[in-house]
Enzyme design. Structure first.
Site, PDB file in Angstrom:
ATOM      1  CG  HIS A  72     -37.672 -11.016 -54.916  1.00 11.53           C
ATOM      2  ND1 HIS A  72     -37.260 -11.938 -54.108  1.00 11.53           N
ATOM      3  CD2 HIS A  72     -38.116 -10.284 -54.243  1.00 11.53           C
ATOM      4  CE1 HIS A  72     -37.763 -11.145 -52.734  1.00 11.53           C
ATOM      5  NE2 HIS A  72     -37.918 -10.135 -52.922  1.00 11.53           N
ATOM      6  CE1 TYR A 200     -35.553 -20.800 -53.743  1.00  9.32           C
ATOM      7  CE2 TYR A 200     -37.034 -22.965 -53.820  1.00  9.32           C
ATOM      8  CZ  TYR A 200     -37.306 -21.750 -54.496  1.00  9.32           C
ATOM      9  OH  TYR A 200     -38.018 -21.454 -54.994  1.00  9.32           O
ATOM     10  N   PRO A 292     -42.958 -28.033 -55.574  1.00  9.32           N
ATOM     11  CG  PRO A 292     -43.167 -27.890 -52.526  1.00  9.32           C
ATOM     12  CD  PRO A 292     -43.237 -28.745 -53.646  1.00  9.32           C
ATOM     13  CE  LYS A 296     -39.724 -22.917 -63.058  1.00 10.24           C
ATOM     14  NZ  LYS A 296     -39.442 -20.974 -62.880  1.00 10.24           N
ATOM     15  CE1 TYR A 384     -36.635 -20.013 -57.743  1.00 14.49           C
ATOM     16  CE2 TYR A 384     -36.563 -18.266 -58.221  1.00 14.49           C
ATOM     17  CZ  TYR A 384     -36.618 -18.882 -56.973  1.00 14.49           C
ATOM     18  OH  TYR A 384     -37.843 -18.572 -55.982  1.00 14.49           O
TER      19      TYR A 384
HETATM   20  C1  PHB Z   1     -44.123 -19.382 -51.085  1.00 11.20           C
HETATM   21  O1  PHB Z   1     -43.270 -18.233 -51.073  1.00 11.20           O
HETATM   22  O2  PHB Z   1     -44.560 -19.949 -50.568  1.00 11.20           O
HETATM   23  C2  PHB Z   1     -43.030 -20.088 -52.015  1.00 11.20           C
HETATM   24  C3  PHB Z   1     -41.447 -19.457 -53.008  1.00 11.20           C
HETATM   25  C4  PHB Z   1     -40.712 -20.501 -53.470  1.00 11.20           C
HETATM   26  C5  PHB Z   1     -41.123 -22.005 -53.732  1.00 11.20           C
HETATM   27  C6  PHB Z   1     -41.700 -22.221 -53.203  1.00 11.20           C
HETATM   28  C7  PHB Z   1     -43.065 -21.529 -52.040  1.00 11.20           C
HETATM   29  O3  PHB Z   1     -40.541 -22.707 -54.333  1.00 11.20           O
END
Ligand code: PHB
Ligand code: APR
Length: 389
Positions: A72, A200, A292, A296, A384
């Protein structure tokens, strides 16, 4: 029995470190409390930074990740109405790899036989002894028989609840903690993702995340108060809430389907200092937890493993004691910066019970600033994709 390094825990930290040490010809053994299938049943995040991808490459275990993982070069923040794209490739020259932690753990697990990495599953009552000496040892019970392994080092890769961190005396260690008043309700479903990149979202009603495991498997989250019970969240209710929080454009592309997994996980920020005491080193969740937001957790485990392997190599190959002495400070410098980013992104994207209309306006102003400032986007992007190791 005697070895050079005993590793406690066969999650991603323990397996990555075990493979790294074996690749360098260092003798080690991994002790895991659970069975292999149990370890693989835990569903965790799935965004890999270069440090994690790089470790798999160095180990020559990157073939499936390269074939099935999704590179990505951007992700999105949403404020309930619009998407703010963070062009991580354009801003940093780097990308992230979307590949589930479960799959990475499976790749590491399946390579144990051919790489001569011994993992003892269902090792009960693992206990650490004489960690302040140069001759520590570990005892455990397997099939009802007590066993003892003598080593030069013990590495605690046994997660937040394992015995390793607890073996460090309270007089020398300190934990720093922030517990959040909400959890993430996650749903996994065999449906195509609603967007080709992660979203997000911070909506008036709360946080939502649209993520994926593949072109045909999606992973979504919403934040819920910790008092919520999973039984009260039917799949339909979760899909309805996601459609609202992710905003109209994403909602138009959501494909609904039955959940393969659905659970609520609490959020925590935690760091234990120091990450080494005597002959014991800590890696991964044994030493720290991040919320989460930003994915990280696994990547920090990978950078710890990178530093720990470097320290072990220095010690066993070059008689460099300073390599071991420097481990904790090196690892913690990166840990705290990842903690900062995860905490900042969590604060930006969630509604806290104590927040009022002022704090909401602050969040919206910050999102608007990010949308209009390349400098702000670059800062988010470099965190990120992962800070250098
Ligand atoms: C996930 O795909 O489970 C996932 C992706 C990004 C995050 C947390 C979890 O920040
Ligand atoms: N004896 C032996 N093994 C143990 C013990 C014990 N007493 N206690 C825990 N373990 C094992 C667990 O069963 C688990 O398999 O240690 C392992 C720790 O694995 P993880 O919790 O996955 O931690 P880690 O390998 O550091 O991985 C970090 O995983 O938890 C996520 O978000 C986190 O993505 C991050 C990554």
């Amino acid at each position: 029995m005697r070895t050079q390094v005993v590793i406690i825990g066969a999650g991603p930290s323990g397996l990555l470190l075990g493979h790294k040490l074996r690749q360098e010809g260092i003798a080690c053994i991994v002790l895991e409390r659970q069975t292999g299938p149990y370890v693989l049943s835990r569903i965790r995040a799935g965004v890999l930074e270069q440090v994690t991808v790089g470790l798999m490459e160095q180990l020559g275990l990157d073939a499936r990740m390269k074939a099935e993982g999704l590179p990505h070069d951007g992700f999105n923040l949403a404020d309930g109405e619009r998407l703010i794209r963070i062009d991580i490739k354009g801003l940093t020259g780097k990308e992230v790899m979307v590949y589930g932690q479960t799959e990475l753990t499976r790749d590491l697990m399946e390579a144990c036989g051919s790489r001569d990495l011994e993992v003892v599953y269902e090792a009960a009552d693992v206990a650490l002894h004489d960690i302040e000496s140069d001759a520590p040892y570990v005892t455990y019970t397997k099939d009802g028989v007590e066993q003892r392994i003598d080593a030069r080092f013990i590495v605690g890769c046994d997660g937040f609840h394992g015995p390793s961190r607890k073996a460090i005396p309270e007089s020398v260690g300190r934990g720093f903690e922030r517990v959040y008043p909400f959890g993430w309700l996650g749903i996994l479903a065999d449906v195509p993702p609603c967007n080709h990149e992660l979203i997000y979202a911070n909506h008036e009603r709360g946080f939502a995340l649209a993520s994926m495991r593949s072109q045909t498997r999606s992973r979504y989250y919403i934040d819920v108060p910790l008092t919520e019970k999973i039984e009260d969240w039917s799949d339909d209710r979760v899909w309805d809430e996601l459609a609202i929080r992710l905003g109209p454009d994403a909602a138009a592309h959501i494909t609904r389907g039955p959940s393969l997994e659905k659970s609520i996980a609490p959020l925590r920020s935690y760091v234990f200092e120091p990450m080494r005491h005597g002959s014991l080193l800590l890696c991964g969740d044994a030493a720290h937890i991040v919320p989460p937001t930003g994915a990280k957790g696994l990547n920090l485990a990978a950078s710890d493993v990178h530093y720990a392997a470097e320290a072990m190599l220095g010690f066993f190959k070059a008689n460099d004691n300073d390599a071991i002495a420097g481990y904790s400070a090196k690892a913690l410098a990166r840990v705290w910066k990842s903690e900062r980013f995860s905490w900042t992104l969590t604060k930006l994207m969630h509604r806290f019970p104590e927040d009022g209309p002022f704090e909401r306006r602050m969040q919206l102003a910050e999102l608007d600033y990010i949308a209009s400032s390349e400098a702000a986007q670059r800062s988010i992007a470099e965190n990120y994709v992962g800070l250098p190791v």
